[in-house]
Write a protein that holds these residues in place. Structure first.
Motif, PDB file in Angstrom:
ATOM      1  N   GLY A  72       0.784  -1.220   0.000  1.00 42.23           N
ATOM      2  CA  GLY A  72       0.000   0.000   0.000  1.00 42.23           C
ATOM      3  C   GLY A  72       0.820   1.275   0.000  1.00 42.23           C
ATOM      4  N   ASP A  73       2.081   1.188   0.329  1.00 37.95           N
ATOM      5  CA  ASP A  73       2.936   2.354   0.337  1.00 37.95           C
ATOM      6  C   ASP A  73       3.902   2.291  -0.840  1.00 37.95           C
ATOM      7  OD1 ASP A  73       1.724   3.230   2.663  1.00 37.95           O
ATOM      8  OD2 ASP A  73       3.316   2.539   3.980  1.00 37.95           O
ATOM      9  N   VAL A  74       4.658   3.365  -1.020  1.00 38.24           N
ATOM     10  CA  VAL A  74       5.663   3.441  -2.070  1.00 38.24           C
ATOM     11  C   VAL A  74       7.027   3.492  -1.388  1.00 38.24           C
ATOM     12  CG1 VAL A  74       6.562   4.806  -3.998  1.00 38.24           C
ATOM     13  CG2 VAL A  74       4.095   4.697  -3.589  1.00 38.24           C
ATOM     14  N   TRP A  75       7.937   2.655  -1.862  1.00 39.86           N
ATOM     15  CA  TRP A  75       9.289   2.590  -1.332  1.00 39.86           C
ATOM     16  C   TRP A  75      10.254   2.988  -2.440  1.00 39.86           C
ATOM     17  CZ3 TRP A  75      10.340   0.969   3.726  1.00 39.86           C
ATOM     18  CH2 TRP A  75       9.218   0.549   4.435  1.00 39.86           C
ATOM     19  N   PHE A  76      11.083   3.984  -2.178  1.00 40.45           N
ATOM     20  CA  PHE A  76      12.049   4.485  -3.146  1.00 40.45           C
ATOM     21  C   PHE A  76      13.441   4.122  -2.649  1.00 40.45           C
ATOM     22  CE2 PHE A  76      14.242   8.568  -4.790  1.00 40.45           C
ATOM     23  CZ  PHE A  76      14.631   7.955  -5.958  1.00 40.45           C
ATOM     24  N   VAL A  77      14.127   3.242  -3.389  1.00 42.42           N
ATOM     25  CA  VAL A  77      15.482   2.805  -3.047  1.00 42.42           C
ATOM     26  C   VAL A  77      16.435   3.547  -3.976  1.00 42.42           C
ATOM     27  CG1 VAL A  77      17.045   0.854  -2.783  1.00 42.42           C
ATOM     28  CG2 VAL A  77      14.583   0.549  -2.364  1.00 42.42           C
ATOM     29  N   TYR A  78      17.329   4.318  -3.371  1.00 44.31           N
ATOM     30  CA  TYR A  78      18.181   5.214  -4.144  1.00 44.31           C
ATOM     31  C   TYR A  78      19.610   5.174  -3.609  1.00 44.31           C
ATOM     32  CZ  TYR A  78      18.024   8.374  -0.172  1.00 44.31           C
ATOM     33  OH  TYR A  78      18.169   8.907   1.080  1.00 44.31           O
ATOM     34  N   ASP A  79      20.510   5.840  -4.322  1.00 45.70           N
ATOM     35  CA  ASP A  79      21.920   5.937  -3.944  1.00 45.70           C
ATOM     36  C   ASP A  79      22.123   7.216  -3.140  1.00 45.70           C
ATOM     37  OD1 ASP A  79      24.657   6.186  -3.730  1.00 45.70           O
ATOM     38  OD2 ASP A  79      25.059   5.784  -5.847  1.00 45.70           O
ATOM     39  N   SER A 134      -3.588   9.732  -2.080  1.00 50.76           N
ATOM     40  CA  SER A 134      -4.410   8.550  -2.342  1.00 50.76           C
ATOM     41  C   SER A 134      -3.571   7.293  -2.551  1.00 50.76           C
ATOM     42  CB  SER A 134      -5.300   8.781  -3.563  1.00 50.76           C
ATOM     43  OG  SER A 134      -4.492   8.997  -4.708  1.00 50.76           O
ATOM     44  N   VAL A 135      -2.277   7.451  -2.816  1.00 49.43           N
ATOM     45  CA  VAL A 135      -1.403   6.314  -3.093  1.00 49.43           C
ATOM     46  C   VAL A 135      -0.929   5.648  -1.811  1.00 49.43           C
ATOM     47  CG1 VAL A 135       0.814   5.645  -4.112  1.00 49.43           C
ATOM     48  CG2 VAL A 135      -0.658   7.279  -5.293  1.00 49.43           C
ATOM     49  N   GLY A 136      -0.610   6.430  -0.814  1.00 45.15           N
ATOM     50  CA  GLY A 136      -0.062   5.910   0.440  1.00 45.15           C
ATOM     51  C   GLY A 136       1.121   6.745   0.865  1.00 45.15           C
ATOM     52  N   ALA A 156       9.342   0.356  -5.215  1.00 40.38           N
ATOM     53  CA  ALA A 156       8.499  -0.785  -4.848  1.00 40.38           C
ATOM     54  C   ALA A 156       7.110  -0.246  -4.577  1.00 40.38           C
ATOM     55  CB  ALA A 156       9.057  -1.484  -3.616  1.00 40.38           C
ATOM     56  N   TYR A 157       6.143  -0.803  -5.289  1.00 43.50           N
ATOM     57  CA  TYR A 157       4.757  -0.353  -5.140  1.00 43.50           C
ATOM     58  C   TYR A 157       3.862  -1.558  -5.339  1.00 43.50           C
ATOM     59  CZ  TYR A 157       0.458   2.296  -5.928  1.00 43.50           C
ATOM     60  OH  TYR A 157      -0.823   2.785  -5.860  1.00 43.50           O
ATOM     61  N   GLY A 158       2.947  -1.755  -4.408  1.00 44.94           N
ATOM     62  CA  GLY A 158       2.136  -2.965  -4.457  1.00 44.94           C
ATOM     63  C   GLY A 158       3.045  -4.152  -4.234  1.00 44.94           C
ATOM     64  N   SER A 191       6.637   9.363 -11.917  1.00 39.83           N
ATOM     65  CA  SER A 191       5.930  10.504 -12.504  1.00 39.83           C
ATOM     66  C   SER A 191       4.416  10.316 -12.439  1.00 39.83           C
ATOM     67  CB  SER A 191       6.386  10.741 -13.941  1.00 39.83           C
ATOM     68  OG  SER A 191       5.885   9.749 -14.802  1.00 39.83           O
ATOM     69  N   LEU A 192       3.955   9.086 -12.558  1.00 39.53           N
ATOM     70  CA  LEU A 192       2.514   8.819 -12.504  1.00 39.53           C
ATOM     71  C   LEU A 192       1.951   8.935 -11.088  1.00 39.53           C
ATOM     72  CD1 LEU A 192       2.368   5.779 -14.945  1.00 39.53           C
ATOM     73  CD2 LEU A 192       1.598   8.129 -15.391  1.00 39.53           C
ATOM     74  N   LEU A 193       2.756   8.594 -10.089  1.00 37.81           N
ATOM     75  CA  LEU A 193       2.306   8.648  -8.697  1.00 37.81           C
ATOM     76  C   LEU A 193       2.538  10.011  -8.057  1.00 37.81           C
ATOM     77  CD1 LEU A 193       3.645   5.213  -7.362  1.00 37.81           C
ATOM     78  CD2 LEU A 193       1.344   5.755  -8.187  1.00 37.81           C
ATOM     79  N   GLY A 194       3.289  10.869  -8.742  1.00 43.51           N
ATOM     80  CA  GLY A 194       3.650  12.171  -8.182  1.00 43.51           C
ATOM     81  C   GLY A 194       2.444  13.039  -7.899  1.00 43.51           C
ATOM     82  N   SER A 195       2.593  13.887  -6.901  1.00 48.33           N
ATOM     83  CA  SER A 195       1.495  14.744  -6.462  1.00 48.33           C
ATOM     84  C   SER A 195       1.275  15.947  -7.366  1.00 48.33           C
ATOM     85  CB  SER A 195       1.770  15.246  -5.042  1.00 48.33           C
ATOM     86  OG  SER A 195       2.845  16.169  -5.062  1.00 48.33           O
ATOM     87  N   GLY A 196       2.287  16.325  -8.148  1.00 45.31           N
ATOM     88  CA  GLY A 196       2.165  17.528  -8.965  1.00 45.31           C
ATOM     89  C   GLY A 196       2.524  18.788  -8.198  1.00 45.31           C
TER      90      GLY A 196
END
Length: 131
Positions: free
Chosen positions: A3-10, A28-30, A63-65, A79-84
């Motif tokens: 349900g959340d979005v995980w961003f793995v970065y350097d 609305s995404v989490g 990581a999403y879903g 870009s699709l999940l971004g809030s704008g």
């Protein structure tokens, strides 16, 4: 993690740090969780990334879903999940909503990242241990 979005970065990459700090997802995404691949090697998500054979020196992971998105695919999803909200999110949406455009521009972004890492002397993440 569901349900959340995980961003793995350097975390050593200046561009990656800016993206991690500026990224905002729609409510609305989490929730957005950040994982620095250099300092959080024992994070459970890192084990999933390694098991999937995703090279973090070749691209970030979102990581999403129940899916892992790598490189250009992660950029498009971002870009699709971004809030704008905010300059980064608006620019990201404008430039990378198209998977085709993301596939073309991502190698250039990765090259800039690799150059910065080399100039900073940070070395590779090497999450796959030379596989």
């Amino acid at each position: 993690m569901q349900g959340d979005v995980w961003f793995v970065y350097d975390g050593e990459c200046p561009l990656c740090r800016v993206a991690a700090q500026a990224l905002r997802i729609r409510q609305s995404v989490g929730r957005l969780h950040l994982v620095d691949a250099r300092t959080e090697r024992d994070h459970p998500l890192m084990a999933k990334i390694n098991a999937a054979g995703l090279d973090l020196d070749e691209g970030m992971v979102l990581a999403y879903g129940d899916r892992l998105y790598h490189g250009a695919e992660a950029l498009t999803l971002m870009s699709l999940l971004g809030s704008g909200r905010g300059w980064f999110n608006r620019m990201n949406a404008l430039l990378f909503r198209s998977p085709g455009l993301a596939r073309v521009t991502y190698p250039l972004m990765r090259a800039v990242r690799n150059l910065l890492i080399r100039l900073l002397g940070a070395g590779k993440i090497d999450n796959l241990g030379g596989r």
